[in-house]
Write an enzyme that holds these catalytic residues in place. Structure first.
Site, PDB file in Angstrom:
ATOM      1  N   GLY A  78       0.859  -1.172   0.000  1.00 31.02           N
ATOM      2  CA  GLY A  78       0.000   0.000   0.000  1.00 31.02           C
ATOM      3  C   GLY A  78       0.895   1.221   0.000  1.00 31.02           C
ATOM      4  O   GLY A  78       2.037   1.164  -0.451  1.00 31.02           O
ATOM      5  N   CYS A  93       3.094   5.349  -2.788  1.00 27.71           N
ATOM      6  CA  CYS A  93       3.993   5.205  -3.935  1.00 27.71           C
ATOM      7  C   CYS A  93       3.719   3.966  -4.787  1.00 27.71           C
ATOM      8  O   CYS A  93       3.432   4.089  -5.974  1.00 27.71           O
ATOM      9  CB  CYS A  93       5.431   5.188  -3.441  1.00 27.71           C
ATOM     10  N   LYS A 133       2.087   0.706   6.705  1.00 25.35           N
ATOM     11  CA  LYS A 133       3.200  -0.094   7.207  1.00 25.35           C
ATOM     12  C   LYS A 133       3.601   0.488   8.560  1.00 25.35           C
ATOM     13  O   LYS A 133       3.157   1.601   8.903  1.00 25.35           O
ATOM     14  CB  LYS A 133       4.372  -0.109   6.223  1.00 25.35           C
TER      15      LYS A 133
HETATM   16  C1  UGA Z   1       8.684   2.889  -1.474  1.00 22.33           C
HETATM   17  C2  UGA Z   1      10.106   2.518  -1.916  1.00 22.33           C
HETATM   18  O1  UGA Z   1      10.584   1.430  -1.117  1.00 22.33           O
HETATM   19  C3  UGA Z   1      11.057   3.714  -1.789  1.00 22.33           C
HETATM   20  O2  UGA Z   1      12.346   3.359  -2.282  1.00 22.33           O
HETATM   21  C4  UGA Z   1      10.500   4.883  -2.631  1.00 22.33           C
HETATM   22  O3  UGA Z   1      11.307   6.040  -2.508  1.00 22.33           O
HETATM   23  C5  UGA Z   1       9.102   5.210  -2.134  1.00 22.33           C
HETATM   24  O4  UGA Z   1       8.265   4.030  -2.248  1.00 22.33           O
HETATM   25  C6  UGA Z   1       8.581   6.313  -3.008  1.00 22.33           C
HETATM   26  O5  UGA Z   1       8.417   6.092  -4.213  1.00 22.33           O
HETATM   27  O6  UGA Z   1       8.455   7.448  -2.512  1.00 22.33           O
HETATM   28  P1  UGA Z   1       7.452   3.193   0.895  1.00 22.33           P
HETATM   29  O7  UGA Z   1       6.209   3.451   0.109  1.00 22.33           O
HETATM   30  O8  UGA Z   1       7.811   4.092   2.018  1.00 22.33           O
HETATM   31  O9  UGA Z   1       8.735   3.228  -0.087  1.00 22.33           O
HETATM   32  O10 UGA Z   1       7.314   1.738   1.493  1.00 22.33           O
HETATM   33  P2  UGA Z   1       8.057   0.324   1.391  1.00 22.33           P
HETATM   34  O11 UGA Z   1       8.869   0.094   2.589  1.00 22.33           O
HETATM   35  O12 UGA Z   1       8.725   0.158   0.090  1.00 22.33           O
HETATM   36  O13 UGA Z   1       6.791  -0.648   1.469  1.00 22.33           O
HETATM   37  C7  UGA Z   1       5.760  -0.568   0.487  1.00 22.33           C
HETATM   38  C8  UGA Z   1       4.658  -1.561   0.801  1.00 22.33           C
HETATM   39  O14 UGA Z   1       5.093  -2.894   0.576  1.00 22.33           O
HETATM   40  C9  UGA Z   1       4.165  -1.522   2.251  1.00 22.33           C
HETATM   41  O15 UGA Z   1       2.751  -1.572   2.233  1.00 22.33           O
HETATM   42  C10 UGA Z   1       4.721  -2.777   2.870  1.00 22.33           C
HETATM   43  O16 UGA Z   1       3.905  -3.286   3.906  1.00 22.33           O
HETATM   44  C11 UGA Z   1       4.738  -3.714   1.682  1.00 22.33           C
HETATM   45  N1  UGA Z   1       5.726  -4.802   1.784  1.00 22.33           N
HETATM   46  C12 UGA Z   1       7.042  -4.518   1.819  1.00 22.33           C
HETATM   47  C13 UGA Z   1       5.290  -6.121   1.797  1.00 22.33           C
HETATM   48  O17 UGA Z   1       4.089  -6.421   1.752  1.00 22.33           O
HETATM   49  N2  UGA Z   1       6.226  -7.127   1.849  1.00 22.33           N
HETATM   50  C14 UGA Z   1       7.559  -6.873   1.879  1.00 22.33           C
HETATM   51  O18 UGA Z   1       8.352  -7.842   1.915  1.00 22.33           O
HETATM   52  C15 UGA Z   1       7.993  -5.530   1.874  1.00 22.33           C
END
Ligand code: UGA
Length: 460
Positions: free
Chosen positions: A259, A262, A323
């Site tokens: 979610g 981004c 998250k």
């Molecule tokens: C993401 C990218 O990781 C950053 O590098 C980027 O700068 C940012 O988008 C952006 O475009 O501004 P972010 O949205 O903060 O960052 O979150 P993430 O940590 O990447 O997680 C994204 C989603 O994936 C979360 O909902 C998280 O719960 C989910 N996720 C993550 C999973 O379901 N499984 C995983 O193994 C990792």
């Protein structure tokens, strides 16, 4: 008459999350940073050293750089842009109903900035924009004396300061090599990998990175479904796959899926953008579908676990933010999940350590309580949506004692299932066998809960 461009002076347009973290980081390096923000409330928050989004460490950094006078929030482009060597555009590119990136804020910011930009200044686009945008903005500006570069952002919410101080890479793309090098020197240390390229490649590096990570998560979520059908354990499967350095363990955590502000927006925008060029990007269509299916599967597990009906049942939802370590509710799985549970007749009581205020307007009709034990009181089932560490540390004997039922559905595979089942709970997770259910022949029921399959949907 404009003052000459000076790289010690940086203007950041937009005091959103990306703009503020970048501005604070630049001010920390000793530059004079002005943040142009039209919203008076946001300007006041910056002046008070407060971030608009809960981000560990950001308030402290902001108040230090605001206090020292190196970062200032200003209202007008004239105040922000005049004399700045680099103008960083960090405004939103929200999705249109068709899934495109809406570029109106970027265009307006660049147009207005051009009226005040000094000869020799650089416009660095940090907003996430479709391939070709930076070049077209440069052409439309009709300013040969101003360089345009794409300067994508890779910060993660919740660990933005860590990413600011130890970036995995700096990417800058543009046709003007000197401008690219000037922007590449702004942030990052001597050992930070720097990739300099054309602006279209830089735009696609940003989209490609987010879309690849989202696809990686959707892949492991499909594997999780297969684990449930075959009796395997997705955590072990991900651990084993992740040991291959070519694959890596990160972004292989199965669960409720992605979610935030981004991934959902960028995956759709990339898919739509590919469509404009005549390409059907099938992998992305599938990644999107798998992601929304995960939310339905989670609600399905609660439905099946409570015997096929949620009418009049009470479900406690732990975690609302998309998250942990953020209060960001944009595209948070909790919103869909709660709506689905309510549509199925459930009464939902939800809680989150920091996101309650932002969640409230999105969750009218949902009882929100501060304390997870209060949420669990009288609940037929508990569903964990966000993997906050405090939920893992709950006294699960107490939680189960307060509940009316004993079903715990873990949408992030973060709880200790053995502990929960040893305290009398039925523990159901994503891509692993349930715990706490009697063995066969009642095993058939267990499989039913574990699988809680949803009908396949055609790819849209
Ligand atoms: C993401 C990218 O990781 C950053 O590098 C980027 O700068 C940012 O988008 C952006 O475009 O501004 P972010 O949205 O903060 O960052 O979150 P993430 O940590 O990447 O997680 C994204 C989603 O994936 C979360 O909902 C998280 O719960 C989910 N996720 C993550 C999973 O379901 N499984 C995983 O193994 C990792």
């Amino acid at each position: 008459m404009t003052s000459p461009a000076d790289d010690r002076v940086i203007c950041v347009i937009g005091a959103g999350y990306v703009g503020l973290v970048t501005a604070a980081g630049l001010a920390e390096t000793g530059r004079e940073v002005r943040v142009v923000e039209v919203d008076a409330e946001r300007r006041a928050a910056v002046a008070a050293g407060r971030s608009p989004i809960h981000e560990p460490g950001l308030d402290e950094l902001l108040s230090a750089v605001v206090g020292s006078g190196r970062l200032r929030a200003v209202e007008t482009m004239a105040e922000g842009v005049t004399g700045a060597g680099v103008v960083i555009v960090a405004v939103g590119t929200p999705p249109t109903p068709d899934g495109e990136a809406d570029l109106s804020q970027v265009r307006q910011a660049v147009d207005e900035a051009m009226e005040h930009a000094a000869a020799g200044a650089i416009v660095a686009i940090k907003s996430t924009v479709p391939p070709g945008t930076t070049r077209s903005l440069s052409r439309a500006s009709q300013r040969d004396d101003v360089g345009f570069v794409m300067y994508p952002e890779f910060l993660r919410e919740g660990s933005a300061l860590e990413d600011l101080h130890h970036p995995s890479r700096v990417v800058v793309g543009g046709d003007d090599t000197a401008a690219v090098q000037r922007v590449a020197a702004l942030l990052g240390g001597p050992d930070t990998p720097r990739l300099l390229c054309d602006s279209v490649s830089a735009e696609l590096i940003k989209y490609g990175s987010n879309a690849f990570l989202a696809t990686k998560i959707s892949f492991i979520n499909e594997m999780a479904q297969l684990c449930e059908l075959t009796g395997a354990d997705i955590v072990k499967v991900a651990d084993g796959m992740g040991l291959d350095p070519r694959i890596g363990r990160s972004f292989l955590s199965a669960g409720l899926g992605w979610g935030g502000s981004c991934f959902p927006k960028d995956v759709r925008a990339l898919e739509t953008s590919a469509g404009y060029h005549g390409q059907s990007f099938w992998l992305l269509k599938a990644a999107i579908e798998v992601n929304s299916q995960q939310r339905r599967r989670f609600a399905g597990k609660l439905l099946h676990g409570l015997g096929g009906s949620l009418e009049g049942r009470r479900v406690a939802v732990l975690g609302l933010a998309f998250k942990p370590f953020t209060d960001d509710m944009r595209q948070a799985p909790a919103v869909d999940v709660i709506r689905q549970l309510q549509d199925l007749g459930a009464e939902v009581v939800a809680t989150d350590p920091v996101a309650m205020e932002r969640a409230r307007p999105l969750l009218r009709g949902t009882a929100l309580v501060d304390d997870p034990y209060a949420a669990a009181t009288g609940a037929d089932a508990v569903g964990l949506v966000t993997e906050w560490p405090e939920y893992r540390a709950l006294d699960w004997a107490r939680v189960l004692g307060l509940m009316r039922g004993r079903l715990v559905v873990d949408g992030r595979n973060c709880l200790d299932g053995e502990l929960i089942s040893s305290r009398g709970g039925i523990y159901v997770s994503m891509g692993r066998r349930p715990r706490g259910l009697p063995a066969a022949p009642a095993g058939a029921a267990a499989e039913g809960i574990a699988q809680a399959t949803v009908p396949p949907l055609p790819l849209g």
